[in-house]
Design an enzyme around this catalytic site. Structure first.
Site, PDB file in Angstrom:
ATOM      1  N   LYS A  22      11.847   3.780   2.466  1.00  0.00           N
ATOM      2  CA  LYS A  22      10.704   3.614   1.562  1.00  0.00           C
ATOM      3  C   LYS A  22       9.420   3.676   2.373  1.00  0.00           C
ATOM      4  O   LYS A  22       9.201   2.851   3.268  1.00  0.00           O
ATOM      5  CB  LYS A  22      10.826   2.275   0.834  1.00  0.00           C
ATOM      6  CG  LYS A  22       9.649   1.990  -0.079  1.00  0.00           C
ATOM      7  CD  LYS A  22       9.906   0.767  -0.942  1.00  0.00           C
ATOM      8  CE  LYS A  22       8.689   0.460  -1.795  1.00  0.00           C
ATOM      9  NZ  LYS A  22       8.898  -0.714  -2.633  1.00  0.00           N
ATOM     10  N   LYS A  71      12.234   7.184  -1.067  1.00  0.00           N
ATOM     11  CA  LYS A  71      11.112   6.960  -1.982  1.00  0.00           C
ATOM     12  C   LYS A  71       9.807   7.091  -1.235  1.00  0.00           C
ATOM     13  O   LYS A  71       9.694   6.500  -0.161  1.00  0.00           O
ATOM     14  CB  LYS A  71      11.270   5.553  -2.553  1.00  0.00           C
ATOM     15  CG  LYS A  71      10.182   5.111  -3.467  1.00  0.00           C
ATOM     16  CD  LYS A  71      10.415   3.686  -3.875  1.00  0.00           C
ATOM     17  CE  LYS A  71       9.178   3.252  -4.616  1.00  0.00           C
ATOM     18  NZ  LYS A  71       9.062   1.842  -4.710  1.00  0.00           N
TER      19      LYS A  71
END
Ligand code: PBG
Length: 321
Positions: free
Chosen positions: A195, A248
């Site tokens: 992330k 992400k």
């Protein structure tokens, strides 16, 4: 062999033949729909920076989930916005908290819909950071205890899968341990393993009311230029027991999705985040882009190697494809 014997256009002649040789298929089976839950009744607040996305009270979330299940979308991921926030995010692991009540209500009113929960502190803390603050920064090891309690409380309420998004080191094993100790060894962990500290989360923070009150998330989320670090993060989470690895954001990191897919033998999820949604929505609403960009973007995420896609476009895709 080359032209004129070889002609690439032969296999592009019409939709039937294109359909036969299409290498990547976007399927409703791969989609996870994010939902934002707020306290109250009959609430449906459109998020200004995300047209078509709403903060909903539990009654409306239940109606939405019934529709999502009818459309064939297999799962939802829940984000809770509590009325009460404090330093230690108490509502995150309150067995009667907003998410816990939502899970129960969805489970009572749907048949096979998979309910996934985002495990993080940022929506529940008064400062909007993803953990417990000590000396001006999020304290890693202290935060692990709270994340574990949150995941356990979601599992007790009936969640089918938990998805930690905080980026603390060691959170997957902390969550695996507490789940197993309490008999929830069958509940999978989808880890937001890779992330990045991304400005593409901006609209989400309006939706989830989780903008940090000071500083930013760069001491825990990854530095966007890094690729090798993504492999290390994914590997660590696998060792700790993650069942699905998430990358992400998705579109600006398609190379990373491919890298993870090629290096690990595990399902890969990609989060087509709020900013990716808002960009396309805004341009489509203005008439600057055709809505075909939605399919093209999502299929590119699959082509990059994602098995699952978390996307605010899930319903639109399910209705059309
Ligand atoms: C919580 C969380 C965030 C997103 C998913 N879980 C925001 C953040 O890290 O600031 C972003 C999702 C999106 O932008 O759609 N930590």
């Amino acid at each position: 062999m080359s032209f004129p014997i070889v002609r690439g256009r032969r296999l592009r002649k019409n939709e039937t033949i294109r359909r036969m040789v299409r290498e990547t298929k976007l399927s409703v089976d791969d989609l996870i729909y994010p939902l934002f839950v707020v306290e109250g009744e009959n609430i449906n607040n459109e998020v200004p920076s995300m047209p078509g996305v709403f903060q909903m009270s539990i009654d409306n979330i239940v109606k939405e989930c019934i529709e999502v299940e009818k459309l064939g979308i297999p799962g939802v991921i829940l984000f809770g916005i509590p009325n009460h926030k404090d330093e230690i995010g108490s509502e995150a692991y309150n067995d009667k908290g907003i998410i816990q009540r939502t899970i129960k209500a969805i489970k009572e009113n749907t048949k096979n819909l998979l309910v996934i929960t985002d495990v993080c502190m940022c929506e529940y803390t008064i400062h909007g950071h993803c953990g417990i603050i000590k000396e001006g920064d999020v304290d890693n090891d202290e935060t692990l205890k709270y994340l574990a309690l949150e995941a356990l409380s979601h599992a007790k309420a009936g969640a089918d899968m938990v998805a930690p998004s905080d980026m603390m080191d060691g959170r997957v094993s902390a969550i695996r341990d507490i789940l197993d100790d309490n008999g929830f060894y069958h509940i999978p962990i989808m880890s937001y393993a890779v992330k990045y500290a991304s400005a593409f989360y901006g609209p989400f923070r309006d939706a989830a009311e989780s903008t940090p009150a000071f500083g930013d998330r760069r001491t825990y989320q990854m530095d966007p230029p890094n690729r090798l670090e993504a492999l290390r993060e994914a590997e660590l989470d696998l060792i700790e027991g993650a069942d699905i690895i998430m990358v992400k954001p998705a579109l600006p990191y398609l190379d990373i999705i491919r890298e993870i897919k090629d290096n690990f033998n595990i399902p890969v999820a990609a989060y087509n985040v709020s900013g990716e949604y808002s960009m396309l929505k805004a341009a489509i609403d203005k008439g600057w882009l055709d809505e075909k960009v939605i399919y093209e973007s999502l299929v590119s995420i699959k082509r990059a190697g994602a098995d699952l896609i978390l996307t605010y476009f899930a319903k639109e895709i399910a209705m059309r494809y």
